[in-house]
Design an enzyme around this catalytic site. Sequence first.
Site, PDB file in Angstrom:
ATOM      1  N   HIS A  37      62.708 -22.727  15.137  1.00 43.26           N
ATOM      2  CA  HIS A  37      62.606 -21.338  15.585  1.00 43.26           C
ATOM      3  C   HIS A  37      63.951 -20.748  16.003  1.00 43.26           C
ATOM      4  O   HIS A  37      63.994 -19.738  16.692  1.00 43.26           O
ATOM      5  CB  HIS A  37      61.615 -21.220  16.754  1.00 43.26           C
ATOM      6  CG  HIS A  37      60.185 -21.383  16.327  1.00 43.26           C
ATOM      7  ND1 HIS A  37      59.110 -21.026  17.112  1.00 43.26           N
ATOM      8  CD2 HIS A  37      59.642 -21.860  15.173  1.00 43.26           C
ATOM      9  CE1 HIS A  37      57.973 -21.283  16.491  1.00 43.26           C
ATOM     10  NE2 HIS A  37      58.282 -21.803  15.288  1.00 43.26           N
ATOM     11  N   GLU A  89      53.542 -13.626   7.477  1.00 41.99           N
ATOM     12  CA  GLU A  89      54.751 -12.879   7.116  1.00 41.99           C
ATOM     13  C   GLU A  89      54.785 -12.541   5.632  1.00 41.99           C
ATOM     14  O   GLU A  89      55.200 -11.444   5.238  1.00 41.99           O
ATOM     15  CB  GLU A  89      56.008 -13.667   7.506  1.00 41.99           C
ATOM     16  CG  GLU A  89      56.376 -13.584   8.975  1.00 41.99           C
ATOM     17  CD  GLU A  89      55.493 -14.455   9.869  1.00 41.99           C
ATOM     18  OE1 GLU A  89      54.701 -15.259   9.341  1.00 41.99           O
ATOM     19  OE2 GLU A  89      55.602 -14.323  11.104  1.00 41.99           O
TER      20      GLU A  89
END
Lengths: 328, 416
Positions: free
Chosen positions: A131, A62
Site C-alpha cells: 500500500h 478500481e
Amino acid sequence: MSERIIEFRDALCEAMSEEMRDDQKVFLLGEEVAQYNGAYKISKGMLDEFGPRRVIDTPISESGFSGMAIGAAMRGLRPIVEFMSWSFSLVAADPILNNAAKMLYMSGGQFGCPIVFRGNDGAGGQLGSTHSWCVESLYANVPGLKMAIPYDAYDAKGMLKTAIRDDNPVFFLESERLLSTTGHVPQEDYTVPFGQAFVRRQGTDCTLISFGRPLHFCFEAAEELAKEGIDCEIIDGRTIRPLDIDTMVKSVKKTNACVVVDQSWSFASIGSEVASQIHRYCFDDLDNFVHRVHSDDVPTPYASNLEQAYLPNTRKICEAVRSATYNT
Amino acid sequence: MPIEITMPRLSDTMEEGTLLHWHKQVGDVVSSGDVLADIETDKATMELQSFDDGIFSEILVQEGEKVEVGKVIALLSEEVESSDSQASPPNSSSPSQQEEHTGMTISPVARRLADEYGVDIRTIQGSGPSGRVIKRDILQVVDTTKETSAAAATTKPAELLQPIVSEPEVVATSQPIVPVGDWRENRSEPLSNMRQVIAKRLVESKQTIPHYQVTMSFDMDPLLDMRKTLNKQLAPSGVKLSVNDFLVRCCALAMSEHPAFNASFGGDCIYYHGPVNVGIAIALPEEKGGGLVVGSIRDADQKSLRAISQESARLGNKARDKGLSVEEMSDTTFTISNLGMFGVEHFTAIINPPNSAILAVGAAVEKPVVRDGELVVGHELSATLSLDHRVIDGAMAARYLKTLKDLIENPAALLV
C-alpha cells in the site's frame, strides 16, 4: 491582499468544487468519496452540494469504476477518479494505461479522454509494502498521459484545476503526508500551468531536483548543508509529463552540480530519466556526474524506523550533495 | 595485472620530475635493469631503470611532461599478456590523442573553464576522486593568476615612467636610444625545476637561518707565487690549479681545527659531520636556462691539490654539459662561492642548508700594501663568511678566518 491559509486537502476540494460549479460535465467518483466525505476527507461536503449523481460512491473495484469513467470521458464528460491510494490503481492498469492513455491515438482522433485520476502516492506511514507504492516511474513511462505532483496547497489547487481542464488523461499524484500541510491559497480563480518547474530555493553550489513529498527532505537537507557552506538550489519539477527540463538545465548550468531526489526505486526511474537529460544538455557544465537519491531497492518496510531509513531522506540527500560537490 | 611504473623520488628534495626521453617504445621487451627513460629532477638528469621484466605496454606521460613523484608514468604488462597486445595492436594514435585519453581525468565543466581561461590543465593536480581535475581546481588557478597579474600591474615600470615621458619637450625631441624589441615587452616565464628549487631552498635558508657575515682580507702574493711555480711544473701533465682549488684545500684543512664549521643545526642538537665535503657553487650557462648547482668535493681535507683540481674541473664540466647526479651534489658540509673570476671584490652569500657556513670569495686584486715598512704593490683577496649563528658565534668565525689566513698566507702547509 491578506493571506488565506488553508490545508492542502481543502485546496484540492476547492479545485474540484469550483470546476464542478463551472462545468456540468465534471463529476467525482471513487471509494468513500460521497457519504464518508472521502477516506482522507478531501471531498468533504461535496455530496451535499452536488448530490449523488455527480459525487458517486463506487464499489471496491478500481478496474470497474476506472473503465466506466473512461467510457464517460470518451462520450464527453470530464470525470475525476479518486483512488484511495495509487497502490490500488495497479488492478486498474489495463483501463488507465491501455485505454485512457492510448484512446486518442487508437481511435484515430475520434475519442479523447479528458479524465483525472488522483489519489495518494508513496509511503503514507506504516502502510506496508503493498500500500506504499510510488507509481510515477511505472506510469510516466507510458506516452499519452500527463502526470502532475503538487508540493503545496497553492499548487494543489492550481494544478488540479489545470488537470480537470486538460483534454488528456492526467495522473495526479498526491501525498498523504502533505494533506494536512497548510499554505496560502488566493480567493480568486487561478491555475498553475503544466510544464513549468518552480525554483523553490535559490542557491549557487548544487541543484536539487525533486517532485512532491521528497522536496520536504530537500529543504531539510539544504538547511543542514548551508551550515557547511554548501548553498543548494531546489527545483520543484511540478509535472513529470511534461517535464520542464529547461528550468533544470538553466540551474545546473549555474551550479555545475546536480542531485535528483526521487521517491521511486532507482532502476529505470524518474531520477534516471532526469539525470540522463541533464547529462545530455549540461554535459560541458557538469563538475561531477548527476547524483541520485531514491528509496532503497527493497519493498517498503512496515516498521517505522525502517520506513524512514528507506525513504530518500535528509541524510541520503546531504551525503549525495556533499559527494556531488566534492565536499566529502 | 600490468606493473605500474611510477615517477621515482630520485633525490631528497624531489617533488616532481620531468620526463625528458623514453628509451623504450610501446611493445618493447623490457628486462630488469633496462633503462626506460631519462628523468629531469630538480637539479639533475637521471636514468630510470626497470625493476621488472615484461612488455612495455603503455606510456602515460609524454616526453616533456612534468609529473608528481609517485604518479604512474607507464605500464609494463607481464609477458603472458603479450598475446593480447597482438590482438589489439600497440596504440599508434598520435601523442596528443594519448594525452587526451590517458593518465588524467577532468570534469566536463573544468575542461570548459580551462579552455575559457586558457589554463594549462597538465600543470594542475586534480583534487577530485583519483586526481580528477574539477571546477574548484581551475578556479583556484584563475584566482591566483588574477592576483599575480594585478600585483604586477601595480608595479608596471611603464607607469612609473609615465610622468617623465609626458613632459612635452621630452616627447617632442626624444628618439628611442635603443630600438624597441620584444625584450622590452612585459612577460612572464614559468619557473624551471631548478629555479623552483633555488627559490624554495634559498627563501627557506634566508628566512630560517640567523645569518651574519664576517669579512677578512688575505695577502695572496705567496699563494699566487706558489701557484705559478706549481702550474709551470704540472703543465706537462695537463694540471692547472686554480685559486679556488687552493681555497678548497685551505677551507677543508681549517675544518679539522674548527669542527663547528663542519656541522649542521639539528633543532635540539648540533650535528658534527665526520667527512669534510666542500661544496663548490657552479654557475650554469644562461643559454641553457642558467641557474646554479653545488658540486661536492668529498673528503676534501684528505685530497691533494691536484686531486681537488681534477675533481673540481670534472664537476664543473659535467654540470655545464649534462648535469650532475644527486650523488655528485649531496652531503656537502661547507660551501665556497667564488665570483673572483668576474672581478667582483666583495659579496655575501646565502647559506646552503644544511651547511652552517658559506664563503663568498672575491678577486685577488692589486693594491698598495705596506710590507716591511715600505709601500709596495701586492695582491689582496677579500672573502666573506656567512654564518648560522645558531651553530657558530662571531669569535669562532674570526678564529676560523684567522686559521684560513695562516694557511693562505703560508701556503707551503697545503703541500704536506
